[in-house]
Design a protein around this motif. Structure first.
Motif, PDB file in Angstrom:
ATOM      1  N   GLU A   1       0.805  -1.313  -0.038  1.00  0.00           N
ATOM      2  CA  GLU A   1       0.031   0.137  -0.134  1.00  0.00           C
ATOM      3  C   GLU A   1       0.913   1.478  -0.024  1.00  0.00           C
ATOM      4  O   GLU A   1       0.695   2.173  -0.874  1.00  0.00           O
ATOM      5  CB  GLU A   1      -0.841   0.023   1.236  1.00  0.00           C
ATOM      6  CG  GLU A   1      -2.179  -1.000   1.152  1.00  0.00           C
ATOM      7  CD  GLU A   1      -2.875  -0.687  -0.093  1.00  0.00           C
ATOM      8  OE1 GLU A   1      -3.284   0.342  -0.417  1.00  0.00           O
ATOM      9  OE2 GLU A   1      -3.387  -1.551  -0.679  1.00  0.00           O
TER      10      GLU A   1
ATOM     11  N   GLU B   1      -8.266   6.216  -1.360  1.00  0.00           N
ATOM     12  CA  GLU B   1      -8.721   4.863  -0.785  1.00  0.00           C
ATOM     13  C   GLU B   1      -7.464   4.111  -0.409  1.00  0.00           C
ATOM     14  O   GLU B   1      -7.452   3.453   0.483  1.00  0.00           O
ATOM     15  CB  GLU B   1      -9.404   4.384  -1.811  1.00  0.00           C
ATOM     16  CG  GLU B   1     -10.834   4.832  -2.159  1.00  0.00           C
ATOM     17  CD  GLU B   1     -11.646   3.996  -3.065  1.00  0.00           C
ATOM     18  OE1 GLU B   1     -11.454   2.857  -3.568  1.00  0.00           O
ATOM     19  OE2 GLU B   1     -12.870   4.494  -3.508  1.00  0.00           O
ATOM     20  N   HIS B   2      -6.400   4.389  -1.107  1.00  0.00           N
ATOM     21  CA  HIS B   2      -5.226   3.530  -0.649  1.00  0.00           C
ATOM     22  C   HIS B   2      -4.531   3.976   0.724  1.00  0.00           C
ATOM     23  O   HIS B   2      -4.276   3.233   1.360  1.00  0.00           O
ATOM     24  CB  HIS B   2      -4.116   3.678  -1.610  1.00  0.00           C
ATOM     25  CG  HIS B   2      -4.154   2.944  -3.157  1.00  0.00           C
ATOM     26  ND1 HIS B   2      -4.433   1.498  -2.819  1.00  0.00           N
ATOM     27  CD2 HIS B   2      -4.363   2.939  -3.989  1.00  0.00           C
ATOM     28  CE1 HIS B   2      -4.378   1.126  -4.188  1.00  0.00           C
ATOM     29  NE2 HIS B   2      -4.848   2.057  -4.936  1.00  0.00           N
TER      30      HIS B   2
ATOM     31  N   HIS C   1      -6.863   1.955   3.079  1.00  0.00           N
ATOM     32  CA  HIS C   1      -6.382   0.760   3.073  1.00  0.00           C
ATOM     33  C   HIS C   1      -4.986   0.769   4.151  1.00  0.00           C
ATOM     34  O   HIS C   1      -5.097  -0.015   4.988  1.00  0.00           O
ATOM     35  CB  HIS C   1      -6.029   0.212   1.935  1.00  0.00           C
ATOM     36  CG  HIS C   1      -6.992   0.235   0.718  1.00  0.00           C
ATOM     37  ND1 HIS C   1      -7.039  -0.006  -0.241  1.00  0.00           N
ATOM     38  CD2 HIS C   1      -8.487   0.339   0.989  1.00  0.00           C
ATOM     39  CE1 HIS C   1      -8.061   0.135  -1.279  1.00  0.00           C
ATOM     40  NE2 HIS C   1      -9.079   0.338  -0.277  1.00  0.00           N
TER      41      HIS C   1
ATOM     42  N   GLN D   1      -6.032   0.927   7.559  1.00  0.00           N
ATOM     43  CA  GLN D   1      -6.587  -0.234   8.080  1.00  0.00           C
ATOM     44  C   GLN D   1      -5.646  -1.344   8.506  1.00  0.00           C
ATOM     45  O   GLN D   1      -5.625  -2.017   9.417  1.00  0.00           O
ATOM     46  CB  GLN D   1      -7.809  -0.578   7.300  1.00  0.00           C
ATOM     47  CG  GLN D   1      -8.967   0.078   7.159  1.00  0.00           C
ATOM     48  CD  GLN D   1      -9.770  -0.005   8.461  1.00  0.00           C
ATOM     49  OE1 GLN D   1      -9.917  -1.144   9.007  1.00  0.00           O
ATOM     50  NE2 GLN D   1     -10.260   1.164   9.037  1.00  0.00           N
TER      51      GLN D   1
ATOM     52  N   TYR E   1      -8.168  -8.277   3.573  1.00  0.00           N
ATOM     53  CA  TYR E   1      -7.511  -8.495   2.493  1.00  0.00           C
ATOM     54  C   TYR E   1      -8.333  -8.621   1.421  1.00  0.00           C
ATOM     55  O   TYR E   1      -8.262  -7.975   0.301  1.00  0.00           O
ATOM     56  CB  TYR E   1      -6.640  -9.853   2.503  1.00  0.00           C
ATOM     57  CG  TYR E   1      -5.682  -9.485   3.260  1.00  0.00           C
ATOM     58  CD1 TYR E   1      -4.913  -8.514   3.571  1.00  0.00           C
ATOM     59  CD2 TYR E   1      -5.019 -10.949   3.709  1.00  0.00           C
ATOM     60  CE1 TYR E   1      -3.702  -8.443   4.376  1.00  0.00           C
ATOM     61  CE2 TYR E   1      -3.799 -10.988   4.555  1.00  0.00           C
ATOM     62  CZ  TYR E   1      -3.270  -9.739   5.095  1.00  0.00           C
ATOM     63  OH  TYR E   1      -2.149  -9.543   5.693  1.00  0.00           O
TER      64      TYR E   1
ATOM     65  N   ILE F   1     -10.199  -5.139   0.608  1.00  0.00           N
ATOM     66  CA  ILE F   1      -8.740  -4.245  -0.103  1.00  0.00           C
ATOM     67  C   ILE F   1      -8.665  -4.834  -1.568  1.00  0.00           C
ATOM     68  O   ILE F   1      -8.717  -3.875  -2.438  1.00  0.00           O
ATOM     69  CB  ILE F   1      -7.834  -4.140   0.670  1.00  0.00           C
ATOM     70  CG1 ILE F   1      -7.750  -3.333   1.956  1.00  0.00           C
ATOM     71  CG2 ILE F   1      -6.443  -3.430  -0.187  1.00  0.00           C
ATOM     72  CD1 ILE F   1      -6.549  -3.646   2.720  1.00  0.00           C
TER      73      ILE F   1
ATOM     74  N   SER G   1     -11.597  -3.534  -3.579  1.00  0.00           N
ATOM     75  CA  SER G   1     -11.493  -1.950  -3.851  1.00  0.00           C
ATOM     76  C   SER G   1     -10.518  -1.606  -5.164  1.00  0.00           C
ATOM     77  O   SER G   1     -10.751  -0.842  -5.848  1.00  0.00           O
ATOM     78  CB  SER G   1     -10.950  -1.387  -2.846  1.00  0.00           C
ATOM     79  OG  SER G   1     -10.737   0.016  -2.592  1.00  0.00           O
ATOM     80  N   GLU G   2      -9.444  -2.598  -4.854  1.00  0.00           N
ATOM     81  CA  GLU G   2      -8.364  -2.256  -6.039  1.00  0.00           C
ATOM     82  C   GLU G   2      -8.842  -2.570  -7.355  1.00  0.00           C
ATOM     83  O   GLU G   2      -8.361  -2.222  -8.349  1.00  0.00           O
ATOM     84  CB  GLU G   2      -7.032  -3.038  -5.637  1.00  0.00           C
ATOM     85  CG  GLU G   2      -6.651  -2.290  -4.332  1.00  0.00           C
ATOM     86  CD  GLU G   2      -5.421  -2.487  -3.700  1.00  0.00           C
ATOM     87  OE1 GLU G   2      -4.658  -3.635  -4.101  1.00  0.00           O
ATOM     88  OE2 GLU G   2      -4.737  -2.054  -2.602  1.00  0.00           O
TER      89      GLU G   2
END
Length: 188
Positions: A74, A101-102, A105, A108, A168, A171, A174-175
């Motif tokens: 990330e 957003e990254h 991530h 988190q 995981y 994420i 999302s990616e």
């Protein structure tokens, strides 16, 4: 000591029964005061090592290695997004929400790492690739980086704890949307 006298029936006479000592040998205070001085002696005599204060730190578990690697991935993604926006300012409106957003991530993932006192989670970028020569090349590069991150995250699911596997997968989903956004931008 001679045996206690017995009656005709063979029982011990009531006047000669053995009684437990009612007075303790040491008071609690004496026992507590003696324990700090006798504990090392007891440990030495019992061949017990006691706490290993001066030994090496414990090894990091494979799950922790996976988590730290995810943190690094990330950080690398955030770095490449920052570099792309600094180099090609025209991409900033499209890339800023993806970078945000990254950053979420990363927050988190870092929240899951328990840092030993006096140590911190690595905060260095390990991959600093050269950017493409054009905006389109940078978008293709970002898409490939996102796809690689998705594959890496999905490969970690089997070895992760349930809560970490859920993170995981979230994420990675999302990616995957980032890949779609970047693909649409490449086609535009």
């Amino acid at each position: 000591m001679p045996p206690p006298p017995r009656s005709d029936s063979g029982a011990v006479s009531p006047s000669r029964r053995l009684m437990a000592c009612l007075k303790p040998m040491l008071s609690r205070r004496q026992l507590l005061l003696a324990s700090p001085t006798t504990l090392p002696l007891f440990l030495a005599l019992s061949a017990c090592k006691g706490p290993a204060v001066l030994s090496a730190p414990p090894t990091v578990s494979p799950r922790t290695h996976m988590l730290l690697h995810a943190v690094t991935v990330e950080q690398n993604l955030i770095w490449i997004y920052n570099k792309a926006m600094a180099t090609y300012s025209g991409l900033a409106p499209a890339l800023t929400p993806l970078r945000a957003e990254h950053e979420q991530h990363l927050a988190q993932l870092r929240a899951r790492v328990i840092e030993p006192q006096g140590r911190q989670v690595p905060d260095t970028v390990t991959a600093k690739p050269a950017l493409g020569a054009t905006q389109a090349a940078v978008l293709v590069q970002l898409r490939a980086t996102e796809q690689s991150a998705v594959k890496t995250l999905m490969s970690r699911l089997a070895g992760a704890s349930p809560s970490l596997a859920q993170l995981y997968a979230s994420i990675a989903a999302s990616e995957t949307t980032h890949v779609s956004v970047l693909s649409a931008r490449i086609g535009a």
